[in-house]
Design an enzyme around this catalytic site. Structure first.
Site: not given
Length: 410
Positions: A234, A158-159, A186
């Site tokens: 997130y 994930c970035d 997240h």
């Protein structure tokens, strides 16, 4: 080097040209194979790609996988229409509408888990020595499901964490720092930024520089100082639930990309429009300072293939890294990567409030993976962002009616 075969599952996806662009000029991959179940989308993307590795496209999964050294899994079960429905149904029931968080993430997971399991089975049968890099969301859940069959040869990326760390590093004016980041995909927190053994994060939190980077503006100085750490963007959905019910991102992207796939507008124009609107929304974007997910994937692939040690924040088997979850859980932590794989580095343990949230969300992931109605109902009802069993039941029924493949959950 140039002897590697890379397969992208979901090869008709809109962001595939970003991966291809990252490969151009790198000599690691000499053959790129695109696989998708939609031949028209596959052809639309194939026409965009110019230069770089030798290119092949196919709708046959086994044919695509045969001889693979690396597999990027980037599928979107149900397409953007599915995302739009996930977000819209959530909003209609008065809960957060976002594709990977809360009700939308559960719905996305319910229809993606069976597909991810089938893909993992075929990789194990056809390309057992391939390294699998999972882009497919919800990334933590799907990586964990694929690991049931592929073990530590599947790694999720994930970035968001690298973007967070780069922004904090820039705010501090430092390079080469050690970032103490840990959690789930997240759902992670940056707890320290060390340079020569000294933690610089407390000084940043106490300063007036918090308004100078995205998370400082998003969460606010008072809340970051109270936490004593910087959350992944997130976490806004958990800390500011009432303010973050979300717009209609999925519906917008669906309308936008339909024009590209219909040949009405070119890929670059569509990409620029997409990125400008991501920047406007503030929290979602294709790429962040230091490179998007395609650059994280390329760095990971180079480390694995060339046996060159590097450190990346990845989604991997926990082992003993985080006491908040069990050893088999997929966690998002800094890892040492080389030709043997990715191994979690020591991290600070999460404080009780963060550990409790991580345990709750991990429990929901496990229920989603079961795939029964009873487990799905519990997943919706027990998620921190769904506040009623009755609403959970209504959500489950609405998603089961909307999405093909979920009929057994009615």
């Amino acid at each position: 080097m140039g002897r590697m075969r890379l397969v992208i599952l979901g090869g008709g996806g809109f962001r595939v040209p970003l991966v291809h662009k990252a490969l151009v000029g790198d000599d690691l991959v000499d053959e790129l194979v695109l696989h998708d179940v939609d031949a028209d989308r596959l052809e639309a993307i194939r026409r965009v790609l110019v230069g770089g590795p030798r290119l092949r496209a196919t709708t046959d999964l086994d044919e695509a996988l045969r001889g693979a050294d690396f597999v990027f899994s980037a599928v979107r079960v149900g397409g953007l229409a599915g995302r739009a429905a996930d977000e819209g149904i959530a909003r209609a029931h008065g809960v957060v509408g976002q594709e990977t968080v809360g009700a939308g993430g559960i719905a996305y997971g319910l229809r993606t888990v069976p597909v991810a399991r089938r893909i993992a089975e075929r990789i194990a049968a056809v390309a057992p020595d391939a390294w699998v890099v999972n882009f497919t969301n919800p990334a933590g859940l799907i990586t964990e499901v694929m690991a049931e069959r592929l073990g530590e040869r599947v790694i999720g990326i994930c970035d968001s964490p690298v973007g967070l760390c780069n922004r904090v590093g820039k705010a501090l004016g430092v390079t080469g720092a050690e970032f103490d980041y840990a959690g789930l995909n997240h759902l992670g927190w940056l707890q320290a930024v060390r340079v020569d053994g000294q933690d610089l994060l407390p000084g940043l939190l106490a300063s007036d520089r918090l308004a100078g980077f995205e998370e400082g503006r998003l969460f606010g100085a008072e809340w970051l100082r109270a936490l004593g750490m910087v959350p992944n963007e997130y976490l806004h959905y958990y800390y500011s639930t009432r303010e973050s019910f979300g717009g209609e991102r999925g519906a917008f992207l669906l309308r936008q990309q339909e024009r590209f796939y219909a040949g009405e507008v070119d890929w670059e124009t569509t990409r620029l429009e997409r990125e400008s609107t991501y920047m406007a929304e503030g929290r979602e974007r294709d790429s962040v300072e230091g490179g998007g997910y395609e650059h994280v994937a390329l760095a990971l692939m180079n480390a694995l293939a060339r046996d060159e040690r590097t450190e990346l924040i990845l989604n991997v088997r926990n082992g003993s890294a985080l006491s908040a979850v069990d050893g088999d859980a997929i966690v998002e932590v800094p890892c040492a990567v080389d030709g043997r794989g990715a191994r979690p580095r020591p991290v600070s343990q999460l404080p009780d409030h963060a550990a409790g949230l991580a345990r709750s969300v991990k429990a929901v992931d496990r229920l989603v993976a079961e795939g029964t109605r009873a487990a799905a109902l519990k997943a919706f009802a027990l998620h921190p962002l769904v506040d009623s069993v009755a609403v959970a039941r209504d959500l489950l029924d609405a998603y089961a009616r909307r999405h093909p493949g979920l009929e057994h959950l009615r």
